[in-house]
Design a protein around this motif. Structure first.
Motif, PDB file in Angstrom:
ATOM      1  N   THR A  49      35.161  37.154  25.303  1.00 57.28           N
ATOM      2  CA  THR A  49      35.655  36.390  26.445  1.00 57.28           C
ATOM      3  C   THR A  49      35.086  36.897  27.765  1.00 57.28           C
ATOM      4  O   THR A  49      34.576  36.125  28.546  1.00 57.28           O
ATOM      5  N   ALA A  50      35.173  38.193  28.020  1.00 54.14           N
ATOM      6  CA  ALA A  50      34.727  38.692  29.323  1.00 54.14           C
ATOM      7  C   ALA A  50      33.736  39.840  29.235  1.00 54.14           C
ATOM      8  O   ALA A  50      32.946  40.037  30.140  1.00 54.14           O
ATOM      9  N   ASN A  51      33.779  40.599  28.167  1.00 51.05           N
ATOM     10  CA  ASN A  51      32.939  41.783  28.061  1.00 51.05           C
ATOM     11  C   ASN A  51      32.252  41.767  26.707  1.00 51.05           C
ATOM     12  O   ASN A  51      32.926  41.777  25.676  1.00 51.05           O
ATOM     13  N   VAL A 113      44.813  40.365  26.614  1.00 51.23           N
ATOM     14  CA  VAL A 113      44.188  40.202  27.929  1.00 51.23           C
ATOM     15  C   VAL A 113      42.754  40.695  27.864  1.00 51.23           C
ATOM     16  O   VAL A 113      42.424  41.591  27.088  1.00 51.23           O
ATOM     17  N   THR A 114      41.910  40.081  28.658  1.00 51.31           N
ATOM     18  CA  THR A 114      40.515  40.517  28.742  1.00 51.31           C
ATOM     19  C   THR A 114      40.440  41.745  29.651  1.00 51.31           C
ATOM     20  O   THR A 114      41.416  42.106  30.315  1.00 51.31           O
ATOM     21  N   ASP A 115      39.283  42.352  29.696  1.00 50.80           N
ATOM     22  CA  ASP A 115      39.046  43.423  30.656  1.00 50.80           C
ATOM     23  C   ASP A 115      38.973  42.819  32.049  1.00 50.80           C
ATOM     24  O   ASP A 115      38.553  41.658  32.205  1.00 50.80           O
ATOM     25  N   PHE A 116      39.344  43.608  33.073  1.00 52.18           N
ATOM     26  CA  PHE A 116      39.100  43.160  34.439  1.00 52.18           C
ATOM     27  C   PHE A 116      37.596  43.093  34.643  1.00 52.18           C
ATOM     28  O   PHE A 116      36.856  43.966  34.171  1.00 52.18           O
ATOM     29  N   HIS A 117      37.143  42.052  35.322  1.00 46.88           N
ATOM     30  CA  HIS A 117      35.712  41.840  35.486  1.00 46.88           C
ATOM     31  C   HIS A 117      35.444  40.959  36.702  1.00 46.88           C
ATOM     32  O   HIS A 117      36.355  40.361  37.262  1.00 46.88           O
ATOM     33  N   VAL A 118      34.174  40.892  37.098  1.00 49.17           N
ATOM     34  CA  VAL A 118      33.694  39.893  38.058  1.00 49.17           C
ATOM     35  C   VAL A 118      32.711  39.017  37.296  1.00 49.17           C
ATOM     36  O   VAL A 118      32.070  39.465  36.353  1.00 49.17           O
ATOM     37  N   THR A 138      46.032  33.922  34.700  1.00 46.75           N
ATOM     38  CA  THR A 138      44.925  34.677  35.266  1.00 46.75           C
ATOM     39  C   THR A 138      45.550  35.765  36.117  1.00 46.75           C
ATOM     40  O   THR A 138      46.453  35.481  36.910  1.00 46.75           O
ATOM     41  N   GLU A 139      45.086  36.987  35.966  1.00 41.09           N
ATOM     42  CA  GLU A 139      45.611  38.100  36.756  1.00 41.09           C
ATOM     43  C   GLU A 139      44.522  38.629  37.671  1.00 41.09           C
ATOM     44  O   GLU A 139      43.402  38.890  37.230  1.00 41.09           O
ATOM     45  N   LEU A 140      44.855  38.773  38.952  1.00 46.80           N
ATOM     46  CA  LEU A 140      43.942  39.371  39.923  1.00 46.80           C
ATOM     47  C   LEU A 140      44.175  40.880  39.948  1.00 46.80           C
ATOM     48  O   LEU A 140      45.212  41.366  39.500  1.00 46.80           O
ATOM     49  N   GLU A 141      43.216  41.618  40.493  1.00 47.02           N
ATOM     50  CA  GLU A 141      43.264  43.075  40.410  1.00 47.02           C
ATOM     51  C   GLU A 141      44.475  43.707  41.098  1.00 47.02           C
ATOM     52  O   GLU A 141      44.825  44.838  40.791  1.00 47.02           O
ATOM     53  N   ASP A 142      45.153  42.974  41.981  1.00 47.73           N
ATOM     54  CA  ASP A 142      46.349  43.534  42.635  1.00 47.73           C
ATOM     55  C   ASP A 142      47.614  43.303  41.819  1.00 47.73           C
ATOM     56  O   ASP A 142      48.713  43.646  42.240  1.00 47.73           O
ATOM     57  N   GLY A 143      47.477  42.684  40.625  1.00 50.98           N
ATOM     58  CA  GLY A 143      48.627  42.416  39.777  1.00 50.98           C
ATOM     59  C   GLY A 143      49.175  41.000  39.912  1.00 50.98           C
ATOM     60  O   GLY A 143      50.065  40.606  39.158  1.00 50.98           O
ATOM     61  N   LYS A 161      38.116  41.583  41.105  1.00 52.17           N
ATOM     62  CA  LYS A 161      38.215  41.673  39.654  1.00 52.17           C
ATOM     63  C   LYS A 161      39.415  40.842  39.194  1.00 52.17           C
ATOM     64  O   LYS A 161      40.432  40.774  39.872  1.00 52.17           O
ATOM     65  N   HIS A 162      39.248  40.235  38.053  1.00 50.56           N
ATOM     66  CA  HIS A 162      40.297  39.401  37.472  1.00 50.56           C
ATOM     67  C   HIS A 162      40.203  39.468  35.954  1.00 50.56           C
ATOM     68  O   HIS A 162      39.224  39.982  35.414  1.00 50.56           O
ATOM     69  N   ARG A 163      41.245  38.974  35.309  1.00 55.21           N
ATOM     70  CA  ARG A 163      41.218  38.908  33.854  1.00 55.21           C
ATOM     71  C   ARG A 163      42.095  37.753  33.397  1.00 55.21           C
ATOM     72  O   ARG A 163      42.935  37.255  34.144  1.00 55.21           O
ATOM     73  N   ALA A 164      41.882  37.352  32.151  1.00 62.14           N
ATOM     74  CA  ALA A 164      42.633  36.238  31.572  1.00 62.14           C
ATOM     75  C   ALA A 164      43.557  36.755  30.491  1.00 62.14           C
ATOM     76  O   ALA A 164      43.256  37.728  29.803  1.00 62.14           O
TER      77      ALA A 164
END
Length: 185
Positions: A49-51, A113-118, A138-143, A161-164
């Protein structure tokens, strides 16, 4: 961006993200949803998905993808039907799109959840459009967590950074989102 009846900015987040409900008119959204959920729409298996790093502890880390734009070039016969209504609403031309794809993930028995990524290693804006309702987010890096709600647009700076999150609710077999990366807006 134009202010249109029915379209409602519901949140300006502290990281500068924007959530817009009822983003497309009902008739446009309905046509896109019907097409993307149809049996004839071509999705292609993507092994992560992300990584791209394989995680043995993540057997559910896969999705199905259909690309509209890759490396600033249209690569799908469905750009007119799916991507243009979104770009029109954002008042953007196709030339501003770096990458655009529709992601389809399947329901899972437990939340993943996926890894946080750009998405890109260059200045860009992420326009994430939700086609389906489910308990994924969708989660943003600040939670901050943005719920997966049909006809919702999430806009944010691509350097965040965000993750799904996968979804687990039985009412929805799939989670469909359109992820479009555009030159900074």
């Amino acid at each position: 961006m134009q202010n249109t009846i029915g379209m409602k900015v519901i949140k300006h987040g502290k990281l500068g993200h924007k959530v817009i409900d009822n983003f497309l008119p009902k008739y446009q959204f309905g046509r896109i949803k019907k097409l993307l959920e149809g049996v004839d729409f071509p999705y292609y298996y993507h092994s992560y998905t992300a990584n791209p790093v394989f995680h043995e502890d993540r057997p559910h880390d896969f999705m199905f993808v259909h690309s509209f734009v890759r490396n600033k070039k249209a690569c799908s016969n469905h750009v007119d039907a799916v991507l243009f209504p979104i770009l029109d609403r954002l008042e953007l031309s196709l030339e501003k799109v770096i990458r655009s794809k529709v992601n389809l993930t399947t329901r899972s028995s437990k939340r993943n959840v996926t890894d946080f990524h750009v998405d890109q290693n260059k200045d860009h804006t992420v326009a994430l459009f939700y086609v389906s309702n489910c308990n994924g987010y969708t989660e943003l890096e600040d939670g901050t967590k943005i719920a997966c709600k049909k006809n919702r647009m999430l806009l944010f700076d691509g350097s965040l950074k965000h993750r799904a999150s996968s979804h687990t609710d039985k009412e929805s077999k799939v989670r469909i989102t359109i992820n479009t990366n555009v030159e900074k807006i």
